[in-house]
Design an enzyme around this catalytic site. Structure first.
Site: not given
Ligand code: NAP
Length: 267
Positions: A142, A155, A159
């Site tokens: 991130s 969090y 990261k």
């Molecule tokens: N969105 C942002 O602003 C942002 C910014 C920087 C970094 N990130 C990073 O990007 C990555 C993806 O996040 P996203 O933004 O795309 O959010 P998201 O749409 O909520 O996706 C999260 C994914 O992780 C899975 N997941 C959650 N808990 C899990 C568990 N216990 N076991 C297996 N899978 C699990 C979810 O599946 P389920 O629904 O089945 O739980 C979903 O497929 C994360 O690592 C996050 O830290 C996001």
């Protein structure tokens, strides 16, 4: 007559939604079959969407915040009897709020998923890549990896771990043919903020990047073997660049304005 599958294989975690779904889509469009993983049964719907143009997709429903969940995914990968060409360790969650008020269960679950599962999966899957002298690893970190994040303290620390781990593993593997790339998204329009109970924060209510753009940049960087990519908008790139030069207390103050509960309602 048996046919030989010439497509490569990618393993993508957190592929049911958001950045991970789009990373899986990028893989599928670029000649990879897929083993995709998420916790809930939406992973099966994602698999159905990803099956196109001859892509083989195996969904694995597993809670990667537990060792049993990680082992279930590893077992599925080994059972495919196919070498893994790319591992995209993307699953992650937040659990925001004042540290004195967040639950220790939520705090530790973030560490289990965002850190321990990344290490465990890398430990289980990277050695075969090194033995084959080829492979691509992408770890979703991130822009929060390079700043303290008040009101999302655990969090942010997870990261920072992800980025540090990716950079160090990359160095250790530099002569092996296996590359490690850190994807550093900025605020991205996914389910992340609702799940992290951040809907009333400024970071959640401000304009965010498109997860498809973030994934496209991450996939391209991974395939080029780059060390890291800040994705995707100019605003995100500037925020990431600022993190490299500003003092920690200054960054903490900026992040606090965006992450404090209720900050989304101020302006
Ligand atoms: N969105 C942002 O602003 C942002 C910014 C920087 C970094 N990130 C990073 O990007 C990555 C993806 O996040 P996203 O933004 O795309 O959010 P998201 O749409 O909520 O996706 C999260 C994914 O992780 C899975 N997941 C959650 N808990 C899990 C568990 N216990 N076991 C297996 N899978 C699990 C979810 O599946 P389920 O629904 O089945 O739980 C979903 O497929 C994360 O690592 C996050 O830290 C996001």
């Amino acid at each position: 007559m048996a046919t030989i599958n010439t497509r490569k294989l990618a393993v993508v975690t957190g592929a049911s939604s958001g950045i991970g779904f789009h990373l899986a889509q990028e893989c599928a469009r670029n000649g990879f079959d897929l083993i995709i993983c998420a916790e809930d049964d939406a992973i099966h719907g994602a698999a159905t969407e990803l099956v196109a143009d001859g892509t083989l997709v195996e969904p694995v429903q597993a809670d990667l915040s537990t060792p049993e969940g990680v082992e279930r995914l590893v077992t599925a990968v080994k059972a495919s009897l196919r070498p893994v060409d790319a591992i995209l360790l993307n699953a992650g969650i937040g659990a925001a709020g004042r540290f004195l008020e967040t639950s220790i269960v939520d705090d530790l679950r973030q560490i289990s998923l965002n850190c321990a599962a990344v290490v465990y999966l890398a430990k289980m899957l990277v050695p075969d890549m090194v033995a084959r002298k080829q492979g691509r690893v992408l770890i979703t970190a991130s822009i929060a990896s390079t700043t303290p994040v008040p009101y999302n303290a655990v969090y942010g620390a997870t990261k920072a771990f992800d980025l540090s781990f990716a950079e160090a593993l990359r160095y250790e593997l530099k002569d092996t043919g296996v590359t490690v790339t850190a994807l550093q998204p900025g605020p991205t329009d996914t389910a992340f903020f609702a799940r992290a109970r951040m809907e009333d924060t400024k970071v959640a209510t401000d304009k965010k990047d498109d997860p498809a753009d973030v994934a496209a940049a991450g996939f391209a960087a991974m395939m080029k073997g780059e060390d890291s990519v800040i994705a995707a908008s100019l605003k995100t790139k500037l925020m990431g660049a600022a993190n490299e030069v500003l003092p920690e207390t200054t960054k903490a103050g900026i992040q606090a304005r965006y992450h404090e509960p209720g900050s989304g309602k101020r302006d």
